[in-house]
Design a protein around this motif. Structure first.
Motif, PDB file in Angstrom:
ATOM      1  N   LEU A 230       0.855  -1.181   0.000  1.00 28.01           N
ATOM      2  CA  LEU A 230       0.000   0.000   0.000  1.00 28.01           C
ATOM      3  C   LEU A 230       0.895   1.236   0.000  1.00 28.01           C
ATOM      4  O   LEU A 230       1.496   1.582   1.011  1.00 28.01           O
ATOM      5  N   ASP A 231       1.000   1.898  -1.148  1.00 22.03           N
ATOM      6  CA  ASP A 231       1.856   3.071  -1.265  1.00 22.03           C
ATOM      7  C   ASP A 231       1.030   4.263  -1.753  1.00 22.03           C
ATOM      8  O   ASP A 231      -0.204   4.193  -1.834  1.00 22.03           O
ATOM      9  N   GLN A 232       1.712   5.369  -2.074  1.00 25.43           N
ATOM     10  CA  GLN A 232       1.025   6.579  -2.496  1.00 25.43           C
ATOM     11  C   GLN A 232       0.159   6.335  -3.738  1.00 25.43           C
ATOM     12  O   GLN A 232      -0.989   6.788  -3.803  1.00 25.43           O
ATOM     13  N   ASP A 233       0.683   5.606  -4.708  1.00 21.82           N
ATOM     14  CA  ASP A 233      -0.080   5.354  -5.927  1.00 21.82           C
ATOM     15  C   ASP A 233      -1.329   4.526  -5.637  1.00 21.82           C
ATOM     16  O   ASP A 233      -2.399   4.778  -6.197  1.00 21.82           O
ATOM     17  N   ALA A 234      -1.189   3.539  -4.765  1.00 20.86           N
ATOM     18  CA  ALA A 234      -2.342   2.702  -4.425  1.00 20.86           C
ATOM     19  C   ALA A 234      -3.404   3.513  -3.694  1.00 20.86           C
ATOM     20  O   ALA A 234      -4.603   3.394  -3.971  1.00 20.86           O
ATOM     21  N   LEU A 235      -2.971   4.344  -2.740  1.00 20.14           N
ATOM     22  CA  LEU A 235      -3.926   5.185  -2.008  1.00 20.14           C
ATOM     23  C   LEU A 235      -4.650   6.139  -2.948  1.00 20.14           C
ATOM     24  O   LEU A 235      -5.870   6.333  -2.850  1.00 20.14           O
ATOM     25  N   SER A 236      -3.909   6.736  -3.849  1.00 20.78           N
ATOM     26  CA  SER A 236      -4.526   7.657  -4.815  1.00 20.78           C
ATOM     27  C   SER A 236      -5.573   6.927  -5.654  1.00 20.78           C
ATOM     28  O   SER A 236      -6.662   7.456  -5.908  1.00 20.78           O
ATOM     29  N   ALA A 237      -5.252   5.699  -6.062  1.00 17.84           N
ATOM     30  CA  ALA A 237      -6.197   4.922  -6.857  1.00 17.84           C
ATOM     31  C   ALA A 237      -7.452   4.591  -6.058  1.00 17.84           C
ATOM     32  O   ALA A 237      -8.577   4.724  -6.555  1.00 17.84           O
ATOM     33  N   LEU A 238      -7.267   4.183  -4.814  1.00 20.25           N
ATOM     34  CA  LEU A 238      -8.398   3.792  -3.981  1.00 20.25           C
ATOM     35  C   LEU A 238      -9.328   4.962  -3.678  1.00 20.25           C
ATOM     36  O   LEU A 238     -10.551   4.786  -3.574  1.00 20.25           O
ATOM     37  N   PHE A 239      -8.756   6.152  -3.534  1.00 17.07           N
ATOM     38  CA  PHE A 239      -9.564   7.308  -3.172  1.00 17.07           C
ATOM     39  C   PHE A 239     -10.034   8.114  -4.385  1.00 17.07           C
ATOM     40  O   PHE A 239     -10.651   9.164  -4.231  1.00 17.07           O
ATOM     41  N   THR A 240      -9.762   7.616  -5.569  1.00 17.40           N
ATOM     42  CA  THR A 240     -10.290   8.221  -6.794  1.00 17.40           C
ATOM     43  C   THR A 240     -11.582   7.502  -7.161  1.00 17.40           C
ATOM     44  O   THR A 240     -11.615   6.269  -7.174  1.00 17.40           O
ATOM     45  N   PRO A 241     -12.669   8.227  -7.435  1.00 15.14           N
ATOM     46  CA  PRO A 241     -13.909   7.557  -7.848  1.00 15.14           C
ATOM     47  C   PRO A 241     -13.658   6.612  -9.008  1.00 15.14           C
ATOM     48  O   PRO A 241     -12.835   6.883  -9.895  1.00 15.14           O
ATOM     49  N   ALA A 242     -14.352   5.490  -9.005  1.00 16.97           N
ATOM     50  CA  ALA A 242     -14.098   4.439  -9.988  1.00 16.97           C
ATOM     51  C   ALA A 242     -14.185   4.946 -11.424  1.00 16.97           C
ATOM     52  O   ALA A 242     -13.376   4.562 -12.281  1.00 16.97           O
ATOM     53  N   ASP A 243     -15.145   5.834 -11.684  1.00 18.38           N
ATOM     54  CA  ASP A 243     -15.318   6.305 -13.064  1.00 18.38           C
ATOM     55  C   ASP A 243     -14.297   7.358 -13.472  1.00 18.38           C
ATOM     56  O   ASP A 243     -14.258   7.786 -14.630  1.00 18.38           O
ATOM     57  N   ALA A 244     -13.455   7.771 -12.516  1.00 16.28           N
ATOM     58  CA  ALA A 244     -12.437   8.775 -12.824  1.00 16.28           C
ATOM     59  C   ALA A 244     -11.024   8.215 -12.780  1.00 16.28           C
ATOM     60  O   ALA A 244     -10.055   8.942 -13.000  1.00 16.28           O
ATOM     61  N   ARG A 245     -10.892   6.926 -12.526  1.00 17.34           N
ATOM     62  CA  ARG A 245      -9.566   6.317 -12.418  1.00 17.34           C
ATOM     63  C   ARG A 245      -8.915   6.175 -13.790  1.00 17.34           C
ATOM     64  O   ARG A 245      -9.587   5.912 -14.780  1.00 17.34           O
ATOM     65  N   THR A 246      -7.598   6.331 -13.780  1.00 16.84           N
ATOM     66  CA  THR A 246      -6.837   6.031 -14.987  1.00 16.84           C
ATOM     67  C   THR A 246      -6.809   4.517 -15.172  1.00 16.84           C
ATOM     68  O   THR A 246      -7.094   3.755 -14.226  1.00 16.84           O
ATOM     69  N   PRO A 247      -6.434   4.038 -16.352  1.00  8.07           N
ATOM     70  CA  PRO A 247      -6.303   2.583 -16.527  1.00  8.07           C
ATOM     71  C   PRO A 247      -5.332   1.960 -15.521  1.00  8.07           C
ATOM     72  O   PRO A 247      -5.574   0.850 -15.019  1.00  8.07           O
TER      73      PRO A 247
ATOM     74  N   GLN B  71      -4.668   3.111 -12.471  1.00  3.31           N
ATOM     75  CA  GLN B  71      -5.321   3.094 -11.163  1.00  3.31           C
ATOM     76  C   GLN B  71      -6.361   1.984 -11.079  1.00  3.31           C
ATOM     77  O   GLN B  71      -6.457   1.289 -10.066  1.00  3.31           O
ATOM     78  N   ALA B  72      -7.123   1.816 -12.134  1.00  6.87           N
ATOM     79  CA  ALA B  72      -8.132   0.758 -12.147  1.00  6.87           C
ATOM     80  C   ALA B  72      -7.481  -0.615 -12.013  1.00  6.87           C
ATOM     81  O   ALA B  72      -7.996  -1.492 -11.296  1.00  6.87           O
ATOM     82  N   ALA B  73      -6.350  -0.794 -12.666  1.00  7.40           N
ATOM     83  CA  ALA B  73      -5.648  -2.072 -12.583  1.00  7.40           C
ATOM     84  C   ALA B  73      -5.131  -2.321 -11.175  1.00  7.40           C
ATOM     85  O   ALA B  73      -5.174  -3.462 -10.682  1.00  7.40           O
ATOM     86  N   ARG B  74      -4.656  -1.260 -10.516  1.00  6.59           N
ATOM     87  CA  ARG B  74      -4.144  -1.414  -9.151  1.00  6.59           C
ATOM     88  C   ARG B  74      -5.267  -1.773  -8.180  1.00  6.59           C
ATOM     89  O   ARG B  74      -5.123  -2.676  -7.347  1.00  6.59           O
ATOM     90  N   VAL B  75      -6.398  -1.097  -8.285  1.00  6.75           N
ATOM     91  CA  VAL B  75      -7.531  -1.402  -7.412  1.00  6.75           C
ATOM     92  C   VAL B  75      -8.042  -2.816  -7.675  1.00  6.75           C
ATOM     93  O   VAL B  75      -8.444  -3.526  -6.745  1.00  6.75           O
ATOM     94  N   ALA B  76      -8.000  -3.239  -8.922  1.00  7.89           N
ATOM     95  CA  ALA B  76      -8.477  -4.579  -9.272  1.00  7.89           C
ATOM     96  C   ALA B  76      -7.674  -5.672  -8.558  1.00  7.89           C
ATOM     97  O   ALA B  76      -8.218  -6.740  -8.249  1.00  7.89           O
ATOM     98  N   LEU B  77      -6.391  -5.417  -8.289  1.00  9.41           N
ATOM     99  CA  LEU B  77      -5.587  -6.399  -7.562  1.00  9.41           C
ATOM    100  C   LEU B  77      -6.124  -6.606  -6.154  1.00  9.41           C
ATOM    101  O   LEU B  77      -6.217  -7.741  -5.665  1.00  9.41           O
ATOM    102  N   ASP B  78      -6.476  -5.506  -5.484  1.00  6.02           N
ATOM    103  CA  ASP B  78      -7.076  -5.609  -4.156  1.00  6.02           C
ATOM    104  C   ASP B  78      -8.464  -6.231  -4.239  1.00  6.02           C
ATOM    105  O   ASP B  78      -8.856  -7.039  -3.384  1.00  6.02           O
ATOM    106  N   ASP B  79      -9.225  -5.848  -5.254  1.00  6.57           N
ATOM    107  CA  ASP B  79     -10.569  -6.406  -5.423  1.00  6.57           C
ATOM    108  C   ASP B  79     -10.526  -7.924  -5.506  1.00  6.57           C
ATOM    109  O   ASP B  79     -11.408  -8.616  -4.965  1.00  6.57           O
ATOM    110  N   ALA B  80      -9.521  -8.451  -6.181  1.00  4.94           N
ATOM    111  CA  ALA B  80      -9.409  -9.900  -6.340  1.00  4.94           C
ATOM    112  C   ALA B  80      -9.188 -10.588  -4.995  1.00  4.94           C
ATOM    113  O   ALA B  80      -9.773 -11.646  -4.720  1.00  4.94           O
ATOM    114  N   LEU B  81      -8.349  -9.992  -4.127  1.00  2.00           N
ATOM    115  CA  LEU B  81      -8.130 -10.571  -2.798  1.00  2.00           C
ATOM    116  C   LEU B  81      -9.396 -10.495  -1.960  1.00  2.00           C
ATOM    117  O   LEU B  81      -9.730 -11.436  -1.227  1.00  2.00           O
TER     118      LEU B  81
END
Length: 199
Positions: free
Chosen positions: A50-67, A69-79
């Motif tokens: 969990l680093d700065q990039d991951a936190l930024s991705a998590l706190f960005t609304p899903a429809d506003a995430r970059t590809p 960021q979406a990929a990073r959040v998806a890794l957590d979603d899978a767990l």
């Protein structure tokens, strides 16, 4: 029955906590032949920290995430999806410097998400990962069970309970830094605990 095994040793081979977790899962699978088993070894298949990039991705609304960021959040979603689907969770948890491994802490960081696996209510926090049985296979170099030096078990109880997992059995294998005789006794004791505790 869906069984989720999480191995959190930094060792890809020769880990006592992984040996114990394997034994617990084998006993569960033998008792429940219909069970499915999902394994994640955090040494051979590490999860990003969990680093700065991951936190930024998590706190960005899903429809506003970059590809990215979406990929990073998806890794957590899978767990999270793995934990949600599990009826039984088996954690291989060695003690490193009186606590859990960075691998296991990273796993908890990934699955603890407000509004998904826990929520805050007017009466306090509520864990949303309920009705799950958890076995924790603990391995240690010294003897810490029940002592003030065991800060690992209270931390794990707090984390698991916060997420709604309160039916937790801890199984110990201690003294692995104290010579071959101590190791043999530790494994014998752990095997006996597994035989009694796992159904």
């Amino acid at each position: 029955m869906n069984i989720l095994q999480i191995n959190s040793s930094a060792r890809a081979t020769g880990s006592e906590s992984t040996r114990m977790a394997d034994a617990i899962v084998a006993k569960l699978a033998a008792a429940h032949p219909e069970a499915t088993v999902v394994r994640r070894d955090l040494a051979t298949d590490p999860h990003p920290v969990l680093d700065q990039d991951a936190l930024s991705a998590l706190f960005t609304p899903a429809d506003a995430r970059t590809p990215e960021q979406a990929a990073r959040v998806a890794l957590d979603d899978a767990l999270i999806a793995q934990v949600q689907a599990a009826d039984v969770i088996v954690l291989g948890a060695p003690m490193y410097n009186f606590g859990m491994t960075v691998q296991l802490k990273g796993w908890f960081d990934a699955i603890a998400r407000a509004g998904v696996t826990f929520r805050y209510t007017a009466s306090g926090p509520e864990g949303l990962l309920k009705n799950k049985k958890v076995y924790v296979a603990l391995s240690r170099g010294g003897m810490h069970r029940g002592a003030v030096t065991d800060t690992q078990v209270p931390h794990l109880k707090t984390l698991l309970g916060f997420l709604g997992m309160t039916d937790v059995t801890f199984i110990y294998s201690e003294g692995h830094g104290m010579g071959e005789e101590a190791v043999a006794k530790a494994r014998e004791a752990a095997n006996a605990e597994i035989a009694l505790a796992v159904a």
